[in-house]
Write a protein that holds these residues in place. Structure first.
Motif, mmCIF file in Angstrom:
data_model
loop_
_atom_site.group_PDB
_atom_site.id
_atom_site.type_symbol
_atom_site.label_atom_id
_atom_site.label_comp_id
_atom_site.label_asym_id
_atom_site.label_seq_id
_atom_site.Cartn_x
_atom_site.Cartn_y
_atom_site.Cartn_z
ATOM 1 N N LEU A 287 0.953 -1.374 0.216
ATOM 2 C CA LEU A 287 0.045 0.083 0.235
ATOM 3 C C LEU A 287 1.092 1.526 -0.150
ATOM 4 O O LEU A 287 0.888 2.100 0.114
ATOM 5 C CB LEU A 287 -0.827 -0.078 0.991
ATOM 6 N N ARG A 288 2.161 1.200 0.053
ATOM 7 C CA ARG A 288 2.741 2.587 0.323
ATOM 8 C C ARG A 288 3.110 3.089 1.199
ATOM 9 O O ARG A 288 2.664 4.669 1.554
ATOM 10 C CB ARG A 288 2.973 3.700 -1.293
ATOM 11 N N ILE A 289 3.024 2.511 2.397
ATOM 12 C CA ILE A 289 2.436 2.846 3.485
ATOM 13 C C ILE A 289 3.878 2.463 4.304
ATOM 14 O O ILE A 289 4.463 1.677 4.250
ATOM 15 C CB ILE A 289 2.088 2.425 4.398
ATOM 16 N N ALA A 290 4.243 3.444 5.226
ATOM 17 C CA ALA A 290 5.805 3.472 5.778
ATOM 18 C C ALA A 290 6.020 2.314 6.985
ATOM 19 O O ALA A 290 5.102 2.146 7.690
ATOM 20 C CB ALA A 290 6.199 4.903 6.683
ATOM 21 N N PRO A 291 6.873 1.538 6.259
ATOM 22 C CA PRO A 291 7.453 0.798 7.128
ATOM 23 C C PRO A 291 7.659 0.578 8.334
ATOM 24 O O PRO A 291 7.040 -0.115 9.408
ATOM 25 C CB PRO A 291 8.527 0.102 6.503
ATOM 26 N N GLU A 292 8.273 1.568 8.477
ATOM 27 C CA GLU A 292 8.391 2.231 10.578
ATOM 28 C C GLU A 292 6.560 2.097 11.411
ATOM 29 O O GLU A 292 7.023 2.296 12.007
ATOM 30 C CB GLU A 292 9.134 2.702 10.581
ATOM 31 N N ARG A 293 5.849 3.427 9.856
ATOM 32 C CA ARG A 293 4.288 3.006 11.281
ATOM 33 C C ARG A 293 3.968 2.454 11.684
ATOM 34 O O ARG A 293 3.572 1.330 11.819
ATOM 35 C CB ARG A 293 3.739 4.269 9.861
ATOM 36 N N LYS A 294 3.497 2.790 12.893
ATOM 37 C CA LYS A 294 2.760 1.780 13.810
ATOM 38 C C LYS A 294 1.288 1.588 13.528
ATOM 39 O O LYS A 294 1.101 3.333 13.356
ATOM 40 C CB LYS A 294 3.322 1.905 15.267
ATOM 41 N N LEU A 295 1.064 0.824 12.917
ATOM 42 C CA LEU A 295 -0.129 1.120 13.045
ATOM 43 C C LEU A 295 -1.366 0.607 14.311
ATOM 44 O O LEU A 295 -1.021 0.492 14.895
ATOM 45 C CB LEU A 295 -0.767 -0.408 11.869
ATOM 46 N N PRO A 296 -2.464 1.427 14.238
ATOM 47 C CA PRO A 296 -3.697 1.620 14.594
ATOM 48 C C PRO A 296 -4.237 0.217 15.038
ATOM 49 O O PRO A 296 -4.270 -0.339 14.449
ATOM 50 C CB PRO A 296 -4.781 2.486 14.771
#
Lengths: 375, 401
Positions: free
Chosen positions: B130-139
């Motif tokens: 999805l091209r979401i930042a790999p480091e971003r913690k998801l809710p």
């Protein structure tokens, strides 16, 4: 739900006059709310406090004295020299606490400008005071609001042996950079190192004239660091708007007011009725404020307090069209005090009296509104 | 040129080109790639009216609205930026990010699985796709959503009532905040109605998906309008939902009847402070011996109501709340999730994060995505002011039956 909020004093406008008035009311311990619509015109402020300037006299005080005799409606007729001095003192104190030292030589001093002219001013930031015998203009090739060759050409006759050098700023790609954004670069220690090493390769003589973009926060330390590293004095020259020194002044006032003063942004005053009822528009709805006194310091054409109308200037809050601006000391509604550049009968860009009138009338309005003279 | 882009000329003429907005833009002041709100808004519109082609990357605008906040002449720069954004290409990733309600419904149904995946290998694969930042913690999601938990029977006894617009974040990711809001209002003798409700449309709006935002908002307005027509106030504890309901629904989306509706909308803390001004706020608050830093969300600034939650918290004995006053956190809703924005989003918030890590272990803020960002970028634990207020009421139990 009842939406009229009662306050002791409401100040409208977050430019020089409004902020000054609010600080005075804060000192008087008043319950005050500051209503602002936008940042206010400090973004246009050069950072130098001009009282009154001309090629003809060096002491603004004697100039003001003469003015009171000849121009009976001038805003300076509504304030005494003591009140002007007191306002400057408070201003210096607010800026000093933020880490910006202002100095005055007791008379006007001519400062270089970013378009190669000179302008008289009275109270100036320490970093802007021209000192020394020789000068070099430092041109930044990517900063379009600072053209070294123009400044050099204009100032040559006033600064003998004026030199010019031109450098390319490290990592700055954009050619549409404004002064405040450029100041952000100067706040980074790593970037400054590169800047210094580039400048060291240049032939420099005497004091260096640079645009006043040397940081917002802690700019005195930044200037000191540059001076130590380069072995030359650095002098900041006010630039075109948006102004970095203006932003410093704004931040200094915010630092002073924020801890215990309610500041409401995005609040546009639509009207003031008899009895000092204010209709205020903010996102989503209208509110009413009631106050014992109100200071109206929304600015002139630049600040948005006045707008051009067919037969004069229309006051955006009072809805009245006036020909020249308000006369100092007039109270269109009982308990309403007007300060700053909605006042008429003076020409601040020409007279070099903008900051002086804003600070002193802001101070006076607050003293009257807050009952400072009777306590 | 898209019809959407044709501006109100009077709005353009108010612009003095002074660039004040640019100097307050969190993106333009640190990224040369974004020319700033003035260039992307009024300048771009003016040039496109003369059919001059300009090349501006609008996707870099976060829709924080600080440009509008700074402008002394009332130019609606943020809307110009967001409408210009509408021209950029649509992609699947943005569709996912702008449909929190749909994603929330699905993810909650299989919450055990979602949470298991969210921050491990499978999550990484999904983020990559999805091209979401790999480091971003998801809710994380909950088996029982806030709406499922809510029991309207418990609210029957109250004479005075308000309608609570919880927002997707509370419904799917942080139901505890919703529970706190209800308890705080109940302790003030006010019952809470939680109607069936959709998304406020902000994620779609901030991504320039104006039509989608309008459809979403219209539906939600239909759900809430019957209550305001009967005279109920609508409260929300999310500052971005609040700004949408109060302002963007009519200012940007031009929803008919939204302006009238906005008159009944309050931030949850703003409403409580109005009670306080009438002397009706329950002040049986027990002491909390802690020190918090408070971060002011940009969309609270934009509401022009000051900082009502800080004023409320000042009533809690022994509690120390210091304003961080260090600018935007950089998250800007969906913005900080995107791979291409992740680094930029952290750089924007750098000053704030350093201040927090140097001085505080606990932080207060009213916005769910600011919370996400602060939890991601600092060691601090972030709490909503009304959660803290509920704790203080619990400690001051005396008047609570």
């Amino acid at each position: 739900m009842d939406r009229t909020i009662q306050k002791e004093v409401v100040v409208i406008g977050s430019g020089m006059a409004g902020l000054m008035a609010t600080v005075v009311l804060q000192e008087l311990g008043k319950d005050v709310t500051l209503l602002a619509n936008g940042m206010g015109s400090l973004a246009h402020f050069s950072g130098t406090v001009d009282l009154l300037g001309s090629e003809e006299f060096m002491s603004p005080w004697s100039g003001i004295g003469n003015l009171r005799d000849t121009e009976r409606q001038h805003p300076y007729t509504s304030v005494t020299d003591e009140e002007i001095s007191k306002a400057l003192e408070i201003y210096q104190e607010v800026l000093g606490k933020y880490g910006i030292e202002y100095v005055t030589l007791g008379s006007n001093v001519f400062l270089p400008t970013a378009i190669g002219t000179r302008k008289p001013s009275y109270l100036v930031p320490k970093t802007m005071l021209p000192q020394g015998k020789d000068y070099t203009v430092v041109d930044f090739t990517q900063f379009r609001d600072w053209k070294g060759s123009l400044i050099h050409k204009g100032l040559r006759e006033h600064y003998h042996g004026l030199e010019l050098c031109s450098i390319e700023l490290p990592h700055v790609k954009s050619l549409t950079l404004d002064a405040v954004s450029l100041a952000r670069y100067f706040e980074k220690a790593e970037w400054r190192k590169e800047f210094i090493s580039i400048l060291r390769k240049q032939k420099l003589k005497g004091s260096l004239l640079m645009p006043a973009v040397l940081g917002i926060r802690g700019h005195e330390e930044i200037v000191a660091e540059l001076e130590a590293a380069l072995g030359h004095q650095v002098i900041e020259v006010p630039t075109l708007p948006p102004s970095a020194p203006g932003r410093r002044v704004y931040e200094a006032f915010m630092q002073r007011l924020k801890p215990n003063i309610e500041i409401l942004y995005n609040n546009r005053v639509l009207g003031i009725e008899e009895g000092l009822k204010l209709r205020v528009s903010r996102p989503g709805r209208q509110w009413c404020y009631g106050a014992k006194s109100v200071i109206w310091a929304g600015g002139g054409l630049l600040g948005g307090g006045l707008v051009p109308a067919k037969d004069g200037l229309r006051d955006t809050v009072l809805g009245i069209t006036i020909t020249e601006g308000w006369q100092a000391g007039s109270q269109p509604i009982k308990g309403l005090y007007i300060a700053g550049s909605q006042l008429g009968y003076y020409d601040w860009p020409l007279e070099k009296s903008g900051a002086g009138v804003a600070l002193s009338t802001g101070y006076k309005a607050a003293m009257l509104a807050g009952g400072g003279y009777y306590e | 040129m898209s019809k959407l882009l044709i501006p109100d000329r009077t709005a353009l003429e108010q612009c003095l080109k002074c660039n004040i907005c640019t100097t307050f833009c969190p993106v333009a002041t640190l990224d040369d790639g974004f020319p700033g709100p003035k260039a992307a808004g009024p300048d771009y519109l003016r040039l496109s009216l003369s059919f001059v082609d300009t090349d501006v990357d609008f996707s870099l605008c976060t829709n924080c609205q600080l440009c509008n906040w700074a402008c002394p002449h009332g130019v609606d720069i943020a809307t110009m930026n967001v409408k210009a954004k509408a021209q950029s290409k649509k992609n699947f990733r943005d569709w996912v990010l702008t449909n929190p309600q749909l994603i929330g419904k699905v993810a909650s149904k299989m919450s055990t699985l979602t949470n298991l995946f969210a921050n491990n290998l499978i999550g990484r694969v999904i983020k990559k796709a999805l091209r979401i930042a790999p480091e971003r913690k998801l809710p994380l999601y909950h088996k029982q959503t806030f709406l499922e938990w809510f029991d309207s029977k418990k609210q029957l006894d109250y004479q005075e009532k308000v309608v609570y617009f919880a927002g997707c974040s509370v419904i799917y990711n942080d139901p505890d905040l919703g529970k706190a809001v209800i308890e705080v209002y109940n302790r003030n003798g006010i019952g809470v109605i939680v109607p069936e409700q959709g998304c406020c449309g902000v994620p779609a709006l901030a991504n320039g998906r104006i039509d989608q935002a309008r459809k979403t908002a219209e539906k939600t307005l239909e759900q809430l309008k019957p209550y305001t027509d009967q005279g109920y106030a609508v409260i929300t504890a999310c500052t971005s939902c609040g700004l949408a309901l109060k302002d963007e629904w009519h200012r940007v989306l031009n929803l008919p009847r939204a302006k009238d509706f906005a008159n009944s909308v309050y931030d949850a803390s703003e409403y409580l402070m109005l009670l306080e001004q009438k002397g009706e706020l329950n002040q049986d608050l027990g002491p909390i011996q802690k020190s918090f830093g408070y971060h002011e969300p940009c969309h609270l600034k934009a509401q022009g109501i000051g900082k009502p939650s800080v004023q409320l918290l000042r009533k809690i004995p022994e509690l120390e709340v210091n304003e961080l006053d260090a600018g935007c956190c950089g998250m800007a809703g969906t913005y900080g999730f995107k791979k291409e924005n992740y680094e930029r989003s952290l750089t924007i918030g750098d000053e704030l994060f350093r201040k927090i890590d140097n001085e505080y272990e606990e932080v207060l803020t009213d916005c769910p995505t600011c919370t996400m960002q602060i939890n991601q970028a600092t060691k601090a634990n972030t709490v909503h002011p009304l959660v803290l207020l509920r704790d203080a009421y619990k400690r001051g139990e005396s008047s609570w039956e």
